[in-house]
Scaffold this motif. Structure first.
Motif, PDB file in Angstrom:
ATOM      1  N   ILE A  55       0.831  -1.151   0.147  1.00 27.26           N
ATOM      2  CA  ILE A  55       0.079   0.309   0.033  1.00 27.26           C
ATOM      3  C   ILE A  55       0.789   1.233   0.053  1.00 27.26           C
ATOM      4  O   ILE A  55       1.414   1.486   0.980  1.00 27.26           O
ATOM      5  CB  ILE A  55      -1.086   0.100   1.241  1.00 27.26           C
ATOM      6  CG1 ILE A  55      -1.548  -1.226   1.329  1.00 27.26           C
ATOM      7  CG2 ILE A  55      -1.773   1.361   1.294  1.00 27.26           C
ATOM      8  CD1 ILE A  55      -2.535  -1.479   2.656  1.00 27.26           C
ATOM      9  N   VAL A  56       0.924   1.947  -1.085  1.00 25.94           N
ATOM     10  CA  VAL A  56       1.664   3.395  -1.263  1.00 25.94           C
ATOM     11  C   VAL A  56       0.848   4.247  -0.871  1.00 25.94           C
ATOM     12  O   VAL A  56      -0.316   4.579  -1.518  1.00 25.94           O
ATOM     13  CB  VAL A  56       2.199   3.471  -2.602  1.00 25.94           C
ATOM     14  CG1 VAL A  56       3.156   4.743  -2.743  1.00 25.94           C
ATOM     15  CG2 VAL A  56       2.993   1.754  -3.166  1.00 25.94           C
ATOM     16  N   CYS A  57       1.023   5.254  -0.159  1.00 29.53           N
ATOM     17  CA  CYS A  57       0.436   6.348   0.385  1.00 29.53           C
ATOM     18  C   CYS A  57       0.850   7.635  -0.124  1.00 29.53           C
ATOM     19  O   CYS A  57       2.083   7.995  -0.147  1.00 29.53           O
ATOM     20  CB  CYS A  57      -0.202   6.269   1.876  1.00 29.53           C
ATOM     21  SG  CYS A  57      -0.797   4.797   2.390  1.00 29.53           S
ATOM     22  N   ILE A  58      -0.046   8.608  -0.567  1.00 30.22           N
ATOM     23  CA  ILE A  58       0.471  10.066  -0.970  1.00 30.22           C
ATOM     24  C   ILE A  58      -0.094  10.937   0.053  1.00 30.22           C
ATOM     25  O   ILE A  58      -1.094  11.113   0.548  1.00 30.22           O
ATOM     26  CB  ILE A  58      -0.202  10.273  -2.333  1.00 30.22           C
ATOM     27  CG1 ILE A  58      -0.206   9.236  -3.333  1.00 30.22           C
ATOM     28  CG2 ILE A  58       0.330  11.673  -2.829  1.00 30.22           C
ATOM     29  CD1 ILE A  58       1.287   8.801  -3.711  1.00 30.22           C
ATOM     30  N   GLY A  59       0.936  11.541   0.666  1.00 28.75           N
ATOM     31  CA  GLY A  59       0.776  12.778   1.854  1.00 28.75           C
ATOM     32  C   GLY A  59       0.735  14.025   1.060  1.00 28.75           C
ATOM     33  O   GLY A  59       1.295  14.222   0.218  1.00 28.75           O
ATOM     34  N   LEU A  60      -0.297  14.986   1.731  1.00 31.14           N
ATOM     35  CA  LEU A  60      -0.363  16.421   1.399  1.00 31.14           C
ATOM     36  C   LEU A  60      -0.823  16.338   0.032  1.00 31.14           C
ATOM     37  O   LEU A  60      -0.143  17.238  -0.889  1.00 31.14           O
ATOM     38  CB  LEU A  60       0.827  17.159   1.533  1.00 31.14           C
ATOM     39  CG  LEU A  60       1.119  17.099   3.017  1.00 31.14           C
ATOM     40  CD1 LEU A  60       2.576  18.033   3.386  1.00 31.14           C
ATOM     41  CD2 LEU A  60       0.011  17.926   3.959  1.00 31.14           C
ATOM     42  N   ASN A  61      -1.728  15.689  -0.607  1.00 28.56           N
ATOM     43  CA  ASN A  61      -2.036  15.641  -2.065  1.00 28.56           C
ATOM     44  C   ASN A  61      -3.475  16.512  -2.176  1.00 28.56           C
ATOM     45  O   ASN A  61      -3.735  16.351  -3.466  1.00 28.56           O
ATOM     46  CB  ASN A  61      -2.240  14.336  -2.595  1.00 28.56           C
ATOM     47  CG  ASN A  61      -2.107  14.305  -3.997  1.00 28.56           C
ATOM     48  OD1 ASN A  61      -1.464  15.046  -4.648  1.00 28.56           O
ATOM     49  ND2 ASN A  61      -2.779  13.300  -4.445  1.00 28.56           N
ATOM     50  N   TYR A  62      -3.836  17.361  -1.545  1.00 29.09           N
ATOM     51  CA  TYR A  62      -5.081  18.128  -1.767  1.00 29.09           C
ATOM     52  C   TYR A  62      -4.377  19.706  -1.329  1.00 29.09           C
ATOM     53  O   TYR A  62      -3.979  19.893  -0.355  1.00 29.09           O
ATOM     54  CB  TYR A  62      -6.124  17.878  -1.067  1.00 29.09           C
ATOM     55  CG  TYR A  62      -6.772  16.692  -1.366  1.00 29.09           C
ATOM     56  CD1 TYR A  62      -8.144  16.938  -2.225  1.00 29.09           C
ATOM     57  CD2 TYR A  62      -6.318  15.275  -1.349  1.00 29.09           C
ATOM     58  CE1 TYR A  62      -8.826  15.540  -2.644  1.00 29.09           C
ATOM     59  CE2 TYR A  62      -7.088  14.133  -1.914  1.00 29.09           C
ATOM     60  CZ  TYR A  62      -8.269  14.353  -2.585  1.00 29.09           C
ATOM     61  OH  TYR A  62      -8.722  13.406  -3.062  1.00 29.09           O
ATOM     62  N   HIS A  63      -4.898  20.721  -2.403  1.00 29.97           N
ATOM     63  CA  HIS A  63      -4.353  21.962  -2.049  1.00 29.97           C
ATOM     64  C   HIS A  63      -4.970  22.541  -0.494  1.00 29.97           C
ATOM     65  O   HIS A  63      -4.231  23.104   0.283  1.00 29.97           O
ATOM     66  CB  HIS A  63      -4.908  22.864  -2.970  1.00 29.97           C
ATOM     67  CG  HIS A  63      -4.261  22.748  -4.390  1.00 29.97           C
ATOM     68  ND1 HIS A  63      -2.988  23.277  -4.633  1.00 29.97           N
ATOM     69  CD2 HIS A  63      -4.675  22.043  -5.457  1.00 29.97           C
ATOM     70  CE1 HIS A  63      -2.540  23.165  -5.979  1.00 29.97           C
ATOM     71  NE2 HIS A  63      -3.482  22.410  -6.390  1.00 29.97           N
ATOM     72  N   ASP A  64      -6.201  21.955  -0.255  1.00 28.18           N
ATOM     73  CA  ASP A  64      -7.089  22.687   0.952  1.00 28.18           C
ATOM     74  C   ASP A  64      -6.232  22.148   2.213  1.00 28.18           C
ATOM     75  O   ASP A  64      -6.090  22.527   3.297  1.00 28.18           O
ATOM     76  CB  ASP A  64      -8.443  22.631   0.992  1.00 28.18           C
ATOM     77  CG  ASP A  64      -8.991  21.164   0.630  1.00 28.18           C
ATOM     78  OD1 ASP A  64      -7.971  20.276   0.482  1.00 28.18           O
ATOM     79  OD2 ASP A  64     -10.227  21.046   0.639  1.00 28.18           O
ATOM     80  N   HIS A  65      -5.741  20.833   1.967  1.00 30.13           N
ATOM     81  CA  HIS A  65      -5.287  20.009   3.139  1.00 30.13           C
ATOM     82  C   HIS A  65      -3.984  20.521   3.443  1.00 30.13           C
ATOM     83  O   HIS A  65      -3.633  20.690   4.732  1.00 30.13           O
ATOM     84  CB  HIS A  65      -5.284  18.499   2.723  1.00 30.13           C
ATOM     85  CG  HIS A  65      -4.628  17.672   3.973  1.00 30.13           C
ATOM     86  ND1 HIS A  65      -5.190  17.737   5.231  1.00 30.13           N
ATOM     87  CD2 HIS A  65      -3.821  16.942   4.058  1.00 30.13           C
ATOM     88  CE1 HIS A  65      -4.340  16.849   6.259  1.00 30.13           C
ATOM     89  NE2 HIS A  65      -3.244  16.427   5.463  1.00 30.13           N
ATOM     90  N   ALA A  66      -3.121  20.901   2.476  1.00 35.26           N
ATOM     91  CA  ALA A  66      -1.924  21.403   2.571  1.00 35.26           C
ATOM     92  C   ALA A  66      -1.960  22.770   3.520  1.00 35.26           C
ATOM     93  O   ALA A  66      -1.222  22.999   4.438  1.00 35.26           O
ATOM     94  CB  ALA A  66      -1.119  21.524   1.400  1.00 35.26           C
TER      95      ALA A  66
END
Length: 303
Positions: free
Chosen positions: A94-105
């Motif tokens: 399982i590979v996960c992507i961090g901070l991949n939404y503008h509003d979440h960043a």
């Protein structure tokens, strides 16, 4: 198609949710919903043909030998007592992507990353969509994250285009990337300590094949805690869209059928809120959904 696995933990059997909302037994056609099946186009076509012909038997609680869980499936007479397990067996990684939404960043005060941030989640964190989630011992900052999970259906390495990347995707699922923020960011080292606690990856209820998701960047996603809407976003807010994420990951590791990529979360997590941040506690109820991919419900319990 909507593919799923039902039954008690460790004894799930493959199933299909048909267009009428009835669960159909696939165990006469396939051994399980796993990478081997997802890489076999002929086997998937066989399931489609059997579903269209109406020859798949209806799945009942007596056929699986499971007791009622009270969670429900929303599917078919007699199916309400069936536990839904993770829709995919034998996950390789399982590979996960961090901070991949503008509003979440923005809500976390982090700069928009120049390249996708990658971390790994162990396959043994995966549980069913309505299974209990355990708050780790010593945790004060267990958090929620509604995410779009991408399921790989063919071996992918050094992909050269977004078209190749999407062609390697066999389907999509709903995931909750449960995270312990103190373990993740305050205990030194990498993020993995806050991401790999047991039960920290509810997945499902269904694996929806890619032909039913023509645009993975147009999916509404929501999450509630104790009935209060916390996350209300869209995959259109991703910094790196699905095609780019899959292409990018393939430059650093080989993706195999049955691997999963969890593509990040929009704004609305506890970590991004004002103090006192409403981190999860025992007894809290988390519900989440993504358009067309179903809904989850978890009750928090102390480990």
């Amino acid at each position: 198609m909507k593919l799923l696995r039902v039954g008690s933990v460790g004894a799930e059997r493959p199933a299909l949710l048909d267009e009428s909302g009835t669960l159909r037994d696939l165990s006469g056609l396939v051994r399980d919903i796993d990478g081997a099946l997802l890489a076999d186009a002929a086997a998937l076509d066989g399931i489609r043909e059997a579903a269209a012909a109406g020859t798949l038997p209806e799945l009942s609680a007596s056929r699986t030998g499971t007791a009622g869980t009270g969670t429900g499936t929303g599917a078919g007479a007699g199916a309400e007592s069936l536990r839904i397990g993770p829709p995919l067996a034998g996950i390789g990684k399982i590979v996960c992507i961090g901070l991949n939404y503008h509003d979440h960043a923005r809500e976390t005060g982090a700069p928009v990353p120049a390249e996708p941030i990658l971390f790994m989640k162990a396959p043994d964190t995966v549980v069913g969509p309505h299974d209990t989630v355990l708050i780790p011992r010593g945790s004060e900052k267990t958090d929620w994250e509604v995410e779009l999970a991408v399921v790989i259906g063919r071996t992918a390495r050094y992909l050269g285009s977004h078209e190749e990347a999407l062609a390697s995707v066999v389907g999509y699922a709903l995931a909750n990337d449960v995270s312990e923020r103190a373990f993740q960011t305050e205990r030194g080292g990498q993020w993995d300590k806050g991401k790999n606690c047991e039960t920290f990856n509810p997945l499902g209820p269904w694996l929806v094949t890619a032909d039913e998701v023509p645009d993975p960047q147009a999916l509404a996603m929501r999450l509630w805690v104790n009935g209060e809407l916390r996350q209300d976003g869209s995959t259109g807010g991703q910094i790196f869209p699905v095609a780019e994420v899959v292409r990018y990951v393939s430059q650093f590791m080989t993706l195999y059928p049955g691997d999963v990529i969890s593509t990040g979360t929009p704004a609305g997590v506890a970590m991004g809120m004002a103090e006192p941040k409403p981190y999860l506690r025992e007894g809290d109820v988390v519900e989440l959904e993504i358009t067309g991919l179903g809904r989850q419900r978890q009750v928090m319990k102390s480990a």
